[in-house]
Write a protein that holds these residues in place. Structure first.
Motif, PDB file in Angstrom:
ATOM      1  N   PRO A 112       0.824  -1.212   0.000  1.00 36.26           N
ATOM      2  CA  PRO A 112       0.000   0.000   0.000  1.00 36.26           C
ATOM      3  C   PRO A 112       0.862   1.268   0.000  1.00 36.26           C
ATOM      4  N   ILE A 113       0.409   2.251  -0.742  1.00 36.35           N
ATOM      5  CA  ILE A 113       1.004   3.583  -0.714  1.00 36.35           C
ATOM      6  C   ILE A 113      -0.113   4.573  -0.419  1.00 36.35           C
ATOM      7  N   GLU A 114       0.111   5.406   0.576  1.00 35.61           N
ATOM      8  CA  GLU A 114      -0.912   6.345   1.029  1.00 35.61           C
ATOM      9  C   GLU A 114      -0.490   7.777   0.731  1.00 35.61           C
ATOM     10  N   PHE A 115      -1.424   8.538   0.168  1.00 35.26           N
ATOM     11  CA  PHE A 115      -1.193   9.965  -0.105  1.00 35.26           C
ATOM     12  C   PHE A 115      -2.160  10.776   0.745  1.00 35.26           C
ATOM     13  N   VAL A 116      -1.622  11.773   1.455  1.00 30.27           N
ATOM     14  CA  VAL A 116      -2.442  12.620   2.319  1.00 30.27           C
ATOM     15  C   VAL A 116      -2.143  14.084   2.024  1.00 30.27           C
ATOM     16  N   LEU A 117      -3.189  14.888   1.910  1.00 24.35           N
ATOM     17  CA  LEU A 117      -3.053  16.330   1.720  1.00 24.35           C
ATOM     18  C   LEU A 117      -3.686  17.034   2.904  1.00 24.35           C
ATOM     19  N   LYS A 118      -2.947  17.993   3.521  1.00 26.65           N
ATOM     20  CA  LYS A 118      -3.450  18.722   4.677  1.00 26.65           C
ATOM     21  C   LYS A 118      -3.429  20.221   4.412  1.00 26.65           C
ATOM     22  N   ASP A 119      -4.352  20.933   5.054  1.00 29.86           N
ATOM     23  CA  ASP A 119      -4.393  22.382   4.894  1.00 29.86           C
ATOM     24  C   ASP A 119      -3.518  23.066   5.945  1.00 29.86           C
ATOM     25  N   GLU A 120      -3.588  24.390   6.001  1.00 26.05           N
ATOM     26  CA  GLU A 120      -2.742  25.157   6.925  1.00 26.05           C
ATOM     27  C   GLU A 120      -3.067  24.899   8.388  1.00 26.05           C
ATOM     28  N   ASN A 121      -4.250  24.364   8.656  1.00 16.54           N
ATOM     29  CA  ASN A 121      -4.654  24.058  10.022  1.00 16.54           C
ATOM     30  C   ASN A 121      -4.383  22.599  10.376  1.00 16.54           C
ATOM     31  N   ASP A 122      -3.594  21.939   9.547  1.00 19.46           N
ATOM     32  CA  ASP A 122      -3.221  20.541   9.756  1.00 19.46           C
ATOM     33  C   ASP A 122      -4.423  19.599   9.659  1.00 19.46           C
ATOM     34  N   GLN A 123      -5.454  20.044   8.959  1.00 17.72           N
ATOM     35  CA  GLN A 123      -6.634  19.209   8.756  1.00 17.72           C
ATOM     36  C   GLN A 123      -6.507  18.451   7.432  1.00 17.72           C
ATOM     37  N   GLU A 124      -6.865  17.171   7.453  1.00 18.81           N
ATOM     38  CA  GLU A 124      -6.799  16.369   6.241  1.00 18.81           C
ATOM     39  C   GLU A 124      -7.838  16.848   5.236  1.00 18.81           C
ATOM     40  N   VAL A 125      -7.379  17.186   4.040  1.00 16.05           N
ATOM     41  CA  VAL A 125      -8.251  17.620   2.963  1.00 16.05           C
ATOM     42  C   VAL A 125      -8.563  16.450   2.036  1.00 16.05           C
ATOM     43  N   TYR A 126      -7.590  15.575   1.889  1.00 19.00           N
ATOM     44  CA  TYR A 126      -7.745  14.461   0.952  1.00 19.00           C
ATOM     45  C   TYR A 126      -6.807  13.334   1.349  1.00 19.00           C
ATOM     46  N   ILE A 127      -7.295  12.114   1.219  1.00 24.13           N
ATOM     47  CA  ILE A 127      -6.462  10.941   1.497  1.00 24.13           C
ATOM     48  C   ILE A 127      -6.864   9.827   0.539  1.00 24.13           C
ATOM     49  N   THR A 128      -5.897   9.139   0.008  1.00 27.17           N
ATOM     50  CA  THR A 128      -6.170   8.021  -0.895  1.00 27.17           C
ATOM     51  C   THR A 128      -5.060   6.992  -0.772  1.00 27.17           C
ATOM     52  N   THR A 129      -5.366   5.784  -1.150  1.00 27.97           N
ATOM     53  CA  THR A 129      -4.402   4.696  -1.096  1.00 27.97           C
ATOM     54  C   THR A 129      -4.429   3.932  -2.410  1.00 27.97           C
ATOM     55  N   PHE A 130      -3.264   3.561  -2.901  1.00 29.59           N
ATOM     56  CA  PHE A 130      -3.205   2.695  -4.086  1.00 29.59           C
ATOM     57  C   PHE A 130      -2.142   1.644  -3.835  1.00 29.59           C
ATOM     58  N   MET A 131      -2.096   0.664  -4.709  1.00 28.55           N
ATOM     59  CA  MET A 131      -1.210  -0.472  -4.501  1.00 28.55           C
ATOM     60  C   MET A 131      -0.116  -0.510  -5.566  1.00 28.55           C
ATOM     61  N   THR A 132       1.063  -0.918  -5.156  1.00 30.76           N
ATOM     62  CA  THR A 132       2.160  -1.100  -6.110  1.00 30.76           C
ATOM     63  C   THR A 132       1.994  -2.443  -6.822  1.00 30.76           C
ATOM     64  N   THR A 133       2.722  -2.600  -7.897  1.00 26.31           N
ATOM     65  CA  THR A 133       2.778  -3.890  -8.586  1.00 26.31           C
ATOM     66  C   THR A 133       4.168  -4.495  -8.457  1.00 26.31           C
ATOM     67  N   GLY A 134       5.041  -3.810  -7.754  1.00 29.84           N
ATOM     68  CA  GLY A 134       6.388  -4.306  -7.556  1.00 29.84           C
ATOM     69  C   GLY A 134       7.425  -3.663  -8.449  1.00 29.84           C
ATOM     70  N   LYS A 135       6.982  -3.050  -9.542  1.00 32.02           N
ATOM     71  CA  LYS A 135       7.915  -2.437 -10.483  1.00 32.02           C
ATOM     72  C   LYS A 135       8.182  -0.981 -10.125  1.00 32.02           C
ATOM     73  N   GLY A 136       9.417  -0.549 -10.330  1.00 35.68           N
ATOM     74  CA  GLY A 136       9.776   0.824 -10.030  1.00 35.68           C
ATOM     75  C   GLY A 136       9.461   1.759 -11.186  1.00 35.68           C
ATOM     76  N   GLY A 137       9.225   3.019 -10.862  1.00 35.14           N
ATOM     77  CA  GLY A 137       8.963   4.022 -11.885  1.00 35.14           C
ATOM     78  C   GLY A 137       8.308   5.241 -11.282  1.00 35.14           C
ATOM     79  N   ILE A 138       7.943   6.173 -12.136  1.00 32.74           N
ATOM     80  CA  ILE A 138       7.360   7.440 -11.693  1.00 32.74           C
ATOM     81  C   ILE A 138       5.854   7.397 -11.861  1.00 32.74           C
ATOM     82  N   VAL A 139       5.146   7.637 -10.772  1.00 34.03           N
ATOM     83  CA  VAL A 139       3.691   7.631 -10.774  1.00 34.03           C
ATOM     84  C   VAL A 139       3.181   9.029 -10.437  1.00 34.03           C
ATOM     85  N   SER A 140       2.067   9.401 -11.035  1.00 31.27           N
ATOM     86  CA  SER A 140       1.451  10.703 -10.764  1.00 31.27           C
ATOM     87  C   SER A 140       0.080  10.497 -10.132  1.00 31.27           C
TER      88      SER A 140
END
Length: 273
Positions: A112-140
């Motif tokens: 699992p890889i988790e991405f979290v975005l927080k605002d200036e008040n340290d409040q979570e604005v957005y959170i999502t999780t996706f899974m790797t396939t084992g291969k390396g590279g650049i993901v957006s």
């Protein structure tokens, strides 16, 4: 002299002069003649000009000695594609973020890889999780325009975190990167330039304006749409090297992902499509 009147010879001389000029020009600007002959995307990418800022707290490269065996031990660590001062600017309401994800051992994949975005008040604005396939590279990762997510506010600083979850029961062992993003209002000059810019020119316009995330995203989109275009690849490498990311400049691009907060999105190498 009569031999100078030969049309065939005149044409040969003209071609020779053209090649010589092309080679000399390429040497002057450090661009391979083959790329110039192919035609860069309407011009060589402008130098990235970051806005004046003191920087922000962050961590561009992930790693550490406490990570368990399930997390990758690779020559290149988890890396955020951001300037060295850990902050980047955007004019987008819903920007994209790019990261180099190292290969994951077969016994640990998917991870699992988790991405979290927080605002200036340290409040979570957005959170999502996706899974790797084992291969390396650049993901957006693109912030979704749906699911009730509000656009980034102009002039506000947001903190983001990307974590590779090595052990879901011990989150302190995560390998992570973090940085900041700020949305700014586009200047009249930038708006005018974008109105007349072709899709090929947009990365150049954004780079010169200091809009890191926009330059990176638009260039990544061009590369994904034209995976065999060597000119786009060269521009991509130039942009990453401008901020000291030489070591991952040649890493493959993985398909971009637009995720919602509850969506689990596996990604694959472009070569797997």
């Amino acid at each position: 002299m009569d031999w100078m009147k030969s049309p065939r010879l005149k044409r040969a001389l003209a071609i020779s002069m053209e090649v010589a000029l092309l080679t000399s020009f390429s040497t002057l600007i450090g661009t391979p003649p083959t790329l110039l002959a192919q035609g860069m995307s309407d011009g060589w990418l402008a130098e990235y000009k970051p806005p004046r800022t003191l920087g922000a707290p962050g961590r561009r490269e992930g790693g550490g000695t406490r990570s368990p065996a399930s997390c990758p031990v690779a020559d290149k660590p988890l890396t955020a594609l951001i300037p060295a001062n850990n902050i980047g600017f955007t004019v987008a309401a819903y920007p994209s973020f790019s990261f180099y994800v190292p290969p994951v051992p077969a016994q640990a994949s998917p991870l699992p890889i988790e991405f979290v975005l927080k605002d200036e008040n340290d409040q979570e604005v957005y959170i999502t999780t996706f899974m790797t396939t084992g291969k390396g590279g650049i993901v957006s990762i693109s912030l979704p325009t749906y699911a009730g997510l509000p656009p980034l506010e102009v002039g506000k600083n947001y903190q983001w975190f990307l974590s590779m979850v090595c052990d879901s029961e011990q989150r302190s062992l995560d390998v992570f990167v973090q940085g900041s993003i700020q949305r700014v209002a586009p200047t009249a000059q930038l708006n005018n330039q974008l109105k007349v810019a072709t899709p090929n020119n947009r990365p150049d316009v954004y780079a010169e304006a200091g809009m890191w995330f926009d330059a990176l995203t638009t260039l990544a989109e061009l590369r994904r749409s034209n995976p065999n275009n060597s000119a786009y690849s060269a521009e991509w490498e130039q942009l990453l090297k401008a901020v000291g990311l030489d070591s991952i400049a040649k890493e493959p691009l993985l398909p971009s992902t637009t995720t919602s907060a509850s969506q689990m999105t596996p990604f694959q190498s472009l070569g797997d499509k």
